[in-house]
Design an enzyme around this catalytic site. Sequence first.
Site, PDB file in Angstrom:
ATOM      1  N   ALA A  17      37.773  45.721  43.161  1.00  0.00           N
ATOM      2  CA  ALA A  17      36.901  46.340  44.158  1.00  0.00           C
ATOM      3  C   ALA A  17      35.718  47.050  43.518  1.00  0.00           C
ATOM      4  O   ALA A  17      34.676  47.242  44.151  1.00  0.00           O
ATOM      5  CB  ALA A  17      37.699  47.311  45.025  1.00  0.00           C
ATOM      6  N   ARG A  18      35.851  47.448  42.246  1.00  0.00           N
ATOM      7  CA  ARG A  18      34.718  48.042  41.537  1.00  0.00           C
ATOM      8  C   ARG A  18      33.576  47.032  41.415  1.00  0.00           C
ATOM      9  O   ARG A  18      32.405  47.356  41.654  1.00  0.00           O
ATOM     10  CB  ARG A  18      35.142  48.513  40.149  1.00  0.00           C
ATOM     11  CG  ARG A  18      36.145  49.649  40.146  1.00  0.00           C
ATOM     12  CD  ARG A  18      36.623  49.976  38.742  1.00  0.00           C
ATOM     13  NE  ARG A  18      35.513  50.264  37.862  1.00  0.00           N
ATOM     14  CZ  ARG A  18      35.278  49.633  36.689  1.00  0.00           C
ATOM     15  NH1 ARG A  18      36.085  48.676  36.275  1.00  0.00           N
ATOM     16  NH2 ARG A  18      34.247  49.967  35.952  1.00  0.00           N
ATOM     17  N   LYS A 101      41.302  36.408  46.622  1.00  0.00           N
ATOM     18  CA  LYS A 101      42.140  35.251  46.430  1.00  0.00           C
ATOM     19  C   LYS A 101      43.333  35.601  45.564  1.00  0.00           C
ATOM     20  O   LYS A 101      43.276  36.591  44.834  1.00  0.00           O
ATOM     21  CB  LYS A 101      41.354  34.070  45.847  1.00  0.00           C
ATOM     22  CG  LYS A 101      40.184  34.366  44.952  1.00  0.00           C
ATOM     23  CD  LYS A 101      40.394  35.196  43.726  1.00  0.00           C
ATOM     24  CE  LYS A 101      41.470  34.719  42.810  1.00  0.00           C
ATOM     25  NZ  LYS A 101      41.811  35.732  41.768  1.00  0.00           N
ATOM     26  N   ARG A 173      49.916  41.265  39.220  1.00  0.00           N
ATOM     27  CA  ARG A 173      49.965  39.799  39.182  1.00  0.00           C
ATOM     28  C   ARG A 173      51.224  39.249  38.511  1.00  0.00           C
ATOM     29  O   ARG A 173      51.402  38.028  38.467  1.00  0.00           O
ATOM     30  CB  ARG A 173      48.707  39.262  38.490  1.00  0.00           C
ATOM     31  CG  ARG A 173      47.463  39.358  39.352  1.00  0.00           C
ATOM     32  CD  ARG A 173      46.184  39.159  38.554  1.00  0.00           C
ATOM     33  NE  ARG A 173      45.858  40.351  37.764  1.00  0.00           N
ATOM     34  CZ  ARG A 173      44.746  40.476  37.056  1.00  0.00           C
ATOM     35  NH1 ARG A 173      43.858  39.494  37.023  1.00  0.00           N
ATOM     36  NH2 ARG A 173      44.505  41.585  36.382  1.00  0.00           N
ATOM     37  N   ASP A 186      46.300  33.318  40.492  1.00  0.00           N
ATOM     38  CA  ASP A 186      45.111  33.977  39.948  1.00  0.00           C
ATOM     39  C   ASP A 186      44.219  32.953  39.251  1.00  0.00           C
ATOM     40  O   ASP A 186      43.275  32.420  39.838  1.00  0.00           O
ATOM     41  CB  ASP A 186      45.546  35.092  39.003  1.00  0.00           C
ATOM     42  CG  ASP A 186      44.371  35.909  38.487  1.00  0.00           C
ATOM     43  OD1 ASP A 186      43.313  35.924  39.133  1.00  0.00           O
ATOM     44  OD2 ASP A 186      44.497  36.529  37.415  1.00  0.00           O
TER      45      ASP A 186
END
Length: 360
Positions: A17-18, A101, A173, A186
């Site tokens: 999000a950064r 995603k 993850r 990923d």
Amino acid sequence: MAETVIHFGIIGCAEIARKVSRAINLAPNAHPSAVASRSVEKAAAFAKANNFPPDAKIYGSYESLLDDPDIDAVYVPLPTSLHVKWAPLVAQKKKHILLEKPVGLNVGEFDKILDACEANGVQIMDGTMWMHNPRTDKMREFLADKERFGELRTIHSIFTFAGGEDFLKNDIRVKPDLDGLGALGDTGWYSIRAILWATDYELPKTVVALRGPVLNEAGVILACGASLHWEDGKVAILHCSFLTHLTMFVTAIGTKGTLHVDDFVIPFNEKEAPYTTSSKSWFNELVTGWEPLPSQNMVFVDLPQEACMVREFARLVGNIKVNGAKPDQTWPTRSRKTQLILDAVKTSIERGFEPVEIAN
């Protein structure tokens, strides 16, 4: 005529999000208007660290942000396991969705999200940033050139990086209850999308996982590979991993030419995007070299690819908001096809590497 500025909210303060916050700041038709976390303190710290403007709203719950009538669109960087809960709630609030995603743990989850988007007239796009790099369109022109490239026959795509000890122990993850698809969801997502992009989104007939996947103690995939097979004989190979050195390439081979790119997911330099093409190459007379030599191509970009993504998403949202347009189905269709193949790779692993037919 000035573009409509879309007001973005972000639910969750994940590391990715950064990067997207910076992209929202850079995109000319987007404005970072709110951020929500499970604590006001965390949301406020995130907003400060990521240059949110003084008028940005800070929320201590996701629900509070979704109830804000001034927010047009919501970026959702939450763990994959939470997408099927939160993305439909975003859609029900009539807010457009930029979704990280993989879009779900399986295509059934994503279909629930799509149903909510359709019912509420909401645009959805996944966060596959390289799709929006100007280089991607330039490479597509080469693949579409029947004289220089010919007919596509083979694609290879690899995306790997070596996660350290802390990553392999603690990152979301590698946690089955958070991002349970692991490396396949990923890095594998990117390679699958690259293969679909090269085939102009033609789904393969069958998918076969390659033997030797690596799983952690919790059963999450840390490395795996697969082959994809089309009815006309095209074949693609992909490999994804959290265990080997940073590598991200796509090679597409046609009957007359070859396209190769070494940094397709994240360019070596965000302002430059290189790729290599060769066409009708052969050996020289003494078989000591090539004629003609491959061409080194460079695309220079004004905005980072993630800002291009935000700009395009905001353009689509603005068209709906101002002109009453219907949501564009291009992006959710591509997301769903990517998820279908991802599901098939996982299923093939679980079935002892049997071929899995793709049913759209």
